[in-house]
Design a protein around this motif. Structure first.
Motif, PDB file in Angstrom:
ATOM      1  N   MET A 144       0.833  -1.202   0.000  1.00 38.70           N
ATOM      2  CA  MET A 144       0.000   0.000   0.000  1.00 38.70           C
ATOM      3  C   MET A 144       0.868   1.253   0.000  1.00 38.70           C
ATOM      4  N   PHE A 145       1.907   1.257   0.798  1.00 36.26           N
ATOM      5  CA  PHE A 145       2.795   2.402   0.929  1.00 36.26           C
ATOM      6  C   PHE A 145       3.603   2.632  -0.353  1.00 36.26           C
ATOM      7  N   ILE A 146       4.200   1.566  -0.864  1.00 38.78           N
ATOM      8  CA  ILE A 146       5.064   1.683  -2.042  1.00 38.78           C
ATOM      9  C   ILE A 146       4.260   2.101  -3.274  1.00 38.78           C
ATOM     10  N   THR A 147       3.072   1.511  -3.454  1.00 40.09           N
ATOM     11  CA  THR A 147       2.288   1.812  -4.649  1.00 40.09           C
ATOM     12  C   THR A 147       1.728   3.232  -4.638  1.00 40.09           C
ATOM     13  N   ILE A 148       1.410   3.786  -3.475  1.00 44.29           N
ATOM     14  CA  ILE A 148       0.934   5.176  -3.471  1.00 44.29           C
ATOM     15  C   ILE A 148       2.078   6.126  -3.832  1.00 44.29           C
ATOM     16  N   ILE A 149       3.295   5.813  -3.387  1.00 45.34           N
ATOM     17  CA  ILE A 149       4.461   6.628  -3.775  1.00 45.34           C
ATOM     18  C   ILE A 149       4.687   6.536  -5.278  1.00 45.34           C
ATOM     19  N   ILE A 150       4.588   5.311  -5.818  1.00 46.54           N
ATOM     20  CA  ILE A 150       4.748   5.124  -7.264  1.00 46.54           C
ATOM     21  C   ILE A 150       3.652   5.876  -8.014  1.00 46.54           C
ATOM     22  N   GLY A 151       2.407   5.796  -7.512  1.00 50.98           N
ATOM     23  CA  GLY A 151       1.301   6.491  -8.151  1.00 50.98           C
ATOM     24  C   GLY A 151       1.498   7.993  -8.186  1.00 50.98           C
ATOM     25  N   ILE A 152       2.036   8.556  -7.099  1.00 52.07           N
ATOM     26  CA  ILE A 152       2.309   9.996  -7.042  1.00 52.07           C
ATOM     27  C   ILE A 152       3.374  10.378  -8.067  1.00 52.07           C
ATOM     28  N   ILE A 153       4.452   9.596  -8.117  1.00 57.26           N
ATOM     29  CA  ILE A 153       5.545   9.894  -9.062  1.00 57.26           C
ATOM     30  C   ILE A 153       5.062   9.801 -10.499  1.00 57.26           C
ATOM     31  N   LEU A 154       4.303   8.749 -10.824  1.00 62.16           N
ATOM     32  CA  LEU A 154       3.845   8.547 -12.192  1.00 62.16           C
ATOM     33  C   LEU A 154       2.791   9.582 -12.599  1.00 62.16           C
ATOM     34  N   SER A 155       1.986  10.031 -11.651  1.00 63.62           N
ATOM     35  CA  SER A 155       1.026  11.100 -11.952  1.00 63.62           C
ATOM     36  C   SER A 155       1.767  12.382 -12.324  1.00 63.62           C
ATOM     37  N   PHE A 156       2.871  12.641 -11.637  1.00 63.18           N
ATOM     38  CA  PHE A 156       3.681  13.809 -11.966  1.00 63.18           C
ATOM     39  C   PHE A 156       4.327  13.645 -13.342  1.00 63.18           C
ATOM     40  N   VAL A 157       4.834  12.449 -13.628  1.00 65.68           N
ATOM     41  CA  VAL A 157       5.448  12.188 -14.936  1.00 65.68           C
ATOM     42  C   VAL A 157       4.418  12.367 -16.048  1.00 65.68           C
ATOM     43  N   SER A 158       3.195  11.870 -15.815  1.00 67.29           N
ATOM     44  CA  SER A 158       2.126  12.038 -16.802  1.00 67.29           C
ATOM     45  C   SER A 158       1.831  13.507 -17.047  1.00 67.29           C
ATOM     46  N   LEU A 159       1.871  14.301 -15.987  1.00 63.87           N
ATOM     47  CA  LEU A 159       1.636  15.745 -16.118  1.00 63.87           C
ATOM     48  C   LEU A 159       2.752  16.408 -16.937  1.00 63.87           C
ATOM     49  N   VAL A 160       3.984  15.967 -16.744  1.00 64.40           N
ATOM     50  CA  VAL A 160       5.112  16.495 -17.519  1.00 64.40           C
ATOM     51  C   VAL A 160       4.935  16.162 -19.001  1.00 64.40           C
ATOM     52  N   PHE A 161       4.530  14.926 -19.295  1.00 61.05           N
ATOM     53  CA  PHE A 161       4.283  14.529 -20.681  1.00 61.05           C
ATOM     54  C   PHE A 161       3.173  15.381 -21.292  1.00 61.05           C
ATOM     55  N   ASN A 162       2.185  15.723 -20.479  1.00 55.31           N
ATOM     56  CA  ASN A 162       1.081  16.549 -20.960  1.00 55.31           C
ATOM     57  C   ASN A 162       1.586  17.913 -21.423  1.00 55.31           C
ATOM     58  N   VAL A 163       2.431  18.523 -20.601  1.00 54.26           N
ATOM     59  CA  VAL A 163       2.985  19.836 -20.943  1.00 54.26           C
ATOM     60  C   VAL A 163       3.843  19.744 -22.197  1.00 54.26           C
ATOM     61  N   LEU A 164       4.672  18.701 -22.289  1.00 50.92           N
ATOM     62  CA  LEU A 164       5.531  18.532 -23.458  1.00 50.92           C
ATOM     63  C   LEU A 164       4.713  18.300 -24.726  1.00 50.92           C
ATOM     64  N   ARG A 165       3.605  17.560 -24.577  1.00 46.41           N
ATOM     65  CA  ARG A 165       2.770  17.258 -25.754  1.00 46.41           C
ATOM     66  C   ARG A 165       2.092  18.511 -26.299  1.00 46.41           C
ATOM     67  N   TRP A 166       1.831  19.480 -25.436  1.00 42.67           N
ATOM     68  CA  TRP A 166       1.285  20.755 -25.894  1.00 42.67           C
ATOM     69  C   TRP A 166       2.278  21.487 -26.817  1.00 42.67           C
ATOM     70  N   ILE A 167       3.555  21.302 -26.510  1.00 41.26           N
ATOM     71  CA  ILE A 167       4.596  22.034 -27.238  1.00 41.26           C
ATOM     72  C   ILE A 167       5.086  21.265 -28.451  1.00 41.26           C
ATOM     73  N   ILE A 168       5.298  19.946 -28.257  1.00 40.69           N
ATOM     74  CA  ILE A 168       5.880  19.120 -29.314  1.00 40.69           C
ATOM     75  C   ILE A 168       4.849  18.101 -29.795  1.00 40.69           C
ATOM     76  N   HIS A 169       4.525  18.104 -31.060  1.00 39.05           N
ATOM     77  CA  HIS A 169       3.490  17.228 -31.614  1.00 39.05           C
ATOM     78  C   HIS A 169       4.122  15.997 -32.254  1.00 39.05           C
ATOM     79  N   ILE A 170       4.581  15.078 -31.400  1.00 37.82           N
ATOM     80  CA  ILE A 170       5.153  13.847 -31.944  1.00 37.82           C
ATOM     81  C   ILE A 170       4.477  12.645 -31.283  1.00 37.82           C
ATOM     82  N   ARG A 171       4.422  11.561 -32.037  1.00 40.13           N
ATOM     83  CA  ARG A 171       3.701  10.360 -31.597  1.00 40.13           C
ATOM     84  C   ARG A 171       4.275   9.742 -30.313  1.00 40.13           C
ATOM     85  N   PRO A 172       5.601   9.640 -30.114  1.00 44.00           N
ATOM     86  CA  PRO A 172       6.131   9.027 -28.879  1.00 44.00           C
ATOM     87  C   PRO A 172       5.644   9.713 -27.599  1.00 44.00           C
TER      88      PRO A 172
END
Length: 263
Positions: A144-172
């Motif tokens: 429970m502890f480890i997965t919530i930490i992972i979930g927080i980190i990955l949610s932040f990473v997803s948010l970073v990808f969101n910002v990058l996708r606004w700027i750069i229009h590439i499939r990856p």
């Protein structure tokens, strides 16, 4: 334009999931509102049968032992409450807060004379099923502890990808955003599932033995609400990522037809 709104709402849901998970993770680490009211589970000791749980001290009251009426268990630490549900103090965060009711009771006995009568932590008597599966419970607590930490980190990473996708229009970037948003959702759902399953089963054991020990447990509603909110935000973020076009549509105007002179 469609991609803009899809990414915008995906960012909102991702940010919401991130904030809710962080607040849930910080529950019971400090004695100030509302952090001190966020906990995975609450132990009710108000009707504890002292002579059964602590046979060496005899029939005495909780107050004479200095024991709190309620113990709120968070991910990093725990808080103690009096009979009026006023938070008295919270322990310092010290990594994963393992569930060990025996140690919790022993640590919170404030009466020195009573402690002298108890040889060790082993003198605390609790349901056999609770003690025999302690390693199993704590493995789930670690999950429970480890997965919530992972979930927080990955949610932040997803948010970073969101910002990058606004700027750069590439499939990856589109693929990466969808991938990390799904992993964030999976980690958060595993975390809340582990929490609910573990403490619901412990609650059942204590309820089954309540007539002998007088200890009960309830699941923390604030923590559950925050985590389920984070899970909903994460799955909506993933769904929106799945609807992001890899590249913006480009409409080409039809070229004018050249008229050839008649010969």
């Amino acid at each position: 334009m469609r991609n803009f709104f899809t990414l915008f709402f995906a960012a909102i849901f991702s940010l919401g999931a991130l904030i809710l998970a962080i607040v849930a993770c910080a529950g019971s680490t400090k004695n100030y509102s509302p952090i001190n009211k966020i906990y995975c589970a609450e132990l009710d000791l108000s009707q504890m049968n002292v002579s059964t749980v602590l046979p060496s001290v005899g029939s005495v009251s909780l107050s004479s032992l200095g024991l709190p009426t309620y113990i709120n268990i968070g991910l990093w630490s725990y808080c103690v409450e009096d009979s009026s549900h006023n938070i008295q103090s919270c322990s310092s965060p010290h990594g994963i807060q393992k569930f060990n009711l025996t140690s919790l009771l022993y640590e919170n006995i404030a009466d020195n004379e009573a402690l002298e009568l108890i040889d060790s932590v082993a003198s605390v008597v609790l349901p056999a099923k609770l003690k025999s599966k302690m390693t199993y419970y704590n493995n789930l607590v670690k999950c429970m502890f480890i997965t919530i930490i992972i979930g927080i980190i990955l949610s932040f990473v997803s948010l970073v990808f969101n910002v990058l996708r606004w700027i750069i229009h590439i499939r990856p970037l589109t693929w990466g955003g969808a991938f990390f948003s799904f992993l964030a959702f999976a980690a958060l759902i595993v975390s809340i599932g582990s929490c609910l399953g573990t403490y619901s089963y412990i609650k059942y054991i204590l309820k089954h033995n309540y007539s002998d020990y007088g200890i009960s447990m309830k699941i923390g509603r604030n923590y559950q609400g925050l985590m389920w909110g984070a899970v909903v935000g994460a799955i909506l973020n993933f769904i929106l990522w799945c609807n992001v076009r890899s590249r913006p549509n480009v409409i080409y105007a039809n070229a004018p037809i050249e008229e050839k002179p008649l010969i």
